[in-house]
Design a protein around this motif. Sequence first.
Motif, short mmCIF file in Angstrom:
data_model
loop_
_atom_site.label_atom_id
_atom_site.label_comp_id
_atom_site.label_asym_id
_atom_site.label_seq_id
_atom_site.Cartn_x
_atom_site.Cartn_y
_atom_site.Cartn_z
N GLY A 264 -4.81 -13.68 2.27
CA GLY A 264 -4.35 -14.14 3.57
C GLY A 264 -4.57 -13.12 4.66
O GLY A 264 -4.24 -13.36 5.83
N GLY A 265 -5.11 -11.94 4.28
CA GLY A 265 -5.41 -10.92 5.28
C GLY A 265 -4.27 -9.98 5.59
O GLY A 265 -4.26 -9.35 6.65
N HIS A 266 -3.32 -9.84 4.68
CA HIS A 266 -2.19 -8.94 4.89
C HIS A 266 -2.55 -7.56 4.31
O HIS A 266 -3.01 -7.46 3.17
CB HIS A 266 -0.94 -9.49 4.22
N GLU A 267 -2.33 -6.51 5.09
CA GLU A 267 -2.81 -5.18 4.73
C GLU A 267 -1.68 -4.15 4.69
O GLU A 267 -0.59 -4.40 5.18
CB GLU A 267 -3.88 -4.74 5.73
N PHE A 268 -2.00 -2.99 4.09
CA PHE A 268 -1.01 -1.93 3.91
C PHE A 268 -1.52 -0.61 4.48
O PHE A 268 -2.72 -0.39 4.57
CB PHE A 268 -0.68 -1.74 2.42
N THR A 269 -0.58 0.26 4.81
CA THR A 269 -0.92 1.60 5.29
C THR A 269 0.09 2.60 4.74
O THR A 269 1.30 2.33 4.73
CB THR A 269 -0.89 1.67 6.84
N SER A 270 -0.41 3.74 4.28
CA SER A 270 0.44 4.84 3.85
C SER A 270 0.06 6.07 4.66
O SER A 270 -1.12 6.41 4.75
CB SER A 270 0.27 5.12 2.36
N THR A 271 1.05 6.72 5.26
CA THR A 271 0.79 7.88 6.12
C THR A 271 1.44 9.15 5.58
O THR A 271 1.86 10.03 6.33
CB THR A 271 1.30 7.61 7.55
N VAL A 272 1.54 9.26 4.26
CA VAL A 272 2.14 10.43 3.64
C VAL A 272 1.29 11.66 3.93
O VAL A 272 0.07 11.64 3.78
CB VAL A 272 2.27 10.22 2.12
N LYS A 273 1.95 12.75 4.35
CA LYS A 273 1.26 14.02 4.62
C LYS A 273 1.34 14.89 3.36
O LYS A 273 2.44 15.17 2.86
CB LYS A 273 1.91 14.75 5.79
#
Length: 349
Positions: A264-273
């Motif tokens: 369905g086009g749902h996305e994820f993002t992780s911004t762990v440093k």
Amino acid sequence: MDTRDTFQVQFKGDAQTYFGIWIVNLMLSIVTFGIYSAWAKVRTKKYFAQNTTIDGRRFDYHATGKQILIGRVIVVAALILYSVLSAIPVVGIILALGFIGVGPYLINRSLKFNARMTSFSGLRFGFDGTFWHALKVFLLYPVLCLFTLYLAWPFVARAQQRYYVKNHRYGTAQFDFESGVGPFYKALVFAAFWAVGVVIAITAVFFGPALAAGQLFGEDSIWVTSDLMTVVPVLIIVIAVLPAGFIYRAYIRNAVYAAASVQGGHEFTSTVKPLALVGIAITNALAVMLSLGLMLPWTHVRMSRYLARNTYITVNGTLDAFVGAEEEKVSALGDAFTDFEGIDVDFAL
């Protein structure tokens, strides 16, 4: 017109509440000689799941202690039976070969159980991996990687993460995973640079003066017999090896979330440093040691809160529409399943 909303994952648990759960779990596990640990695991997973939310909708964990206990009893009984029968040489060889296939089976069993026992907004996850695919990515690929002196390990890591992600689904919505191998090499290289750099620095600080004076070895040297030969390896493990592991974990997590999506086009993002994760891990370890373990609940909550606030989901449309559509599909297909024992093999993401 399509809209895209991005939501930050929220973790609302607190150390004080979890400490109460943790101390009771610990005491009951001790007095029951470990039997209660199955229920303790359920209470812990349920607490962390129910305190993790996306746009006000929460996760939940539905397993029971009995299910997990049955799984553990089966594994322990199988290990005891193996130990007894392996005393017979021929039987031992046959069993050893047979156990090669047990690993992929247990991994699949665990992934299916934990997915089925986890829900978001009342709708459960699922896992559809196959034995032969698991055998390939978790056994065959690592063995073949030996012939490259593990230089091809990023290809193996990518294959394993792809298997883990692509075979999950939320309701009927299948997860997908598309990534090049570059981010996986980046994770390995950065972690290796940290480890090698720290080892060189430790060597220079502790042994540099002796090397320069030519007194590192020999009968008159104090270096070989000193406590440094014990202290230095410990420092290498604590300052070089363990942080390198967290650096690798941070880069891999970011890469996997960036490559994952839901039908369905749902996305994820992780911004762990990476360095921030190392700092949290080191201070958490110090807190646990200095408190003789009593700060362990605080460290778990602290890490969970950090990972949550660095995790985002971008929904194509609205979250209400996505969840509602999946609820209708699942209701139309039926949602029957049988209770089966739970066997846990954790994947750190």
